[in-house]
Design an enzyme around this catalytic site. Structure first.
Site, short mmCIF file in Angstrom:
data_model
loop_
_atom_site.label_atom_id
_atom_site.label_comp_id
_atom_site.label_asym_id
_atom_site.label_seq_id
_atom_site.Cartn_x
_atom_site.Cartn_y
_atom_site.Cartn_z
N GLU A 105 -1.47 -8.75 4.04
CA GLU A 105 -1.42 -9.15 5.46
C GLU A 105 -2.81 -9.38 6.03
OE1 GLU A 105 -2.33 -4.83 5.87
OE2 GLU A 105 -1.21 -6.09 4.47
N HIS A 149 -3.63 -5.13 0.54
CA HIS A 149 -3.13 -5.50 1.87
C HIS A 149 -3.12 -7.02 2.03
CE1 HIS A 149 -2.76 -1.62 4.01
NE2 HIS A 149 -3.61 -1.21 3.08
N CYS A 194 0.83 -1.20 0.00
CA CYS A 194 0.00 0.00 0.00
C CYS A 194 0.87 1.27 0.00
CB CYS A 194 -0.99 -0.03 1.15
SG CYS A 194 -2.35 1.16 0.96
#
Length: 236
Positions: A214, A212, A111
């Site tokens: 994660e 994202h 990001c």
């Protein structure tokens, strides 16, 4: 064989915990968990002067999300929607990128990290994506991820790491790549044409993703970073 050590950048924010309310260096645990799960040891890097000197002791660099970059870095007038600009963090992370590229360390930007890579290499940003695409489906706001597909270039490292050419991702951003930085190749796009991932030509592993990972179950991006960090550096 010892585990690779990955430096993870951090948010420089005011934070509250227990009886405390003060400036802090913080990282969402999910970034650290993904690095651990991929087989490496994460080390949190605070946004302090000369932090780039620590890279000589590390095997890779993870640039995490966060607030907007100072648009003066790419010659733009600030947009009214810019938020959470932190000049100290910008300075520290730009220095980390410069040093990591010089050392040919593997880099993964997520990001804000993708945007940093692009600007560090001379690119520019769209400061407010809804002005460009006409909708707000890339950012749910207030910490809520939206979901959308990205389409991957099958010739890129990223597509090979994820073993697919279409991926549904978690998205939370209002800025994106405009003009590409020198040496960057676009590797993924959303349906509305925004660049969603890049890699750096001629570098062992420098990848940036606008989404994202994660926040998702997919671990291929982190596995690829750790594999690159564990591999011997190729000859110059």
């Amino acid at each position: 064989m010892s585990r690779p050590v990955i430096g993870v950048t951090s948010y420089a924010e005011r934070a509250r915990w227990a009886a405390w309310d003060m400036p802090a260096s913080v990282v969402p645990q999910r970034y650290l968990d993904k690095v651990l799960g991929a087989g490496a040891t994460p080390v949190i890097l605070p946004a302090v002067p000369d932090i780039a000197g620590v890279l000589a002791r590390l095997d890779g660099l993870l640039l995490v999300g966060g607030g907007d970059l100072d648009p003066m870095r790419y010659g733009a007038i600030p947009h009214p929607k810019n938020n959470r600009v932190n000049l100290v963090r910008d300075d520290a992370e730009m220095a980390l990128i410069e040093e990591a590229l010089q050392q040919r360390l593997p880099i993964l930007g997520i990001c804000r990290g993708l945007q940093l890579l692009n600007v560090a290499l001379g690119g520019t940003l769209h400061q407010h994506v809804p002005d460009v695409v006409g909708h707000e489906r890339h950012s749910g706001g207030d910490g809520v991820f939206t979901r959308h597909d990205v389409h991957l270039n099958p010739r890129c490292v990223l597509s090979r790491a994820l073993t697919r050419t279409t991926l549904e991702v978690s998205s939370l951003h209002h800025q994106a790549i405009d003009r590409l930085g020198t040496g960057l190749t676009p590797c993924a796009w959303s349906d509305d044409g925004l660049i969603e991932a890049v890699e750096l030509e001629g570098h062992p592993f420098t990848v940036g993703v606008q989404w994202h990972p994660e926040a998702d179950e997919e671990v291929g991006v982190f596995t690829a970073l750790v594999a690159a960090a564990a591999a011997p550096l190729p000859a110059m």
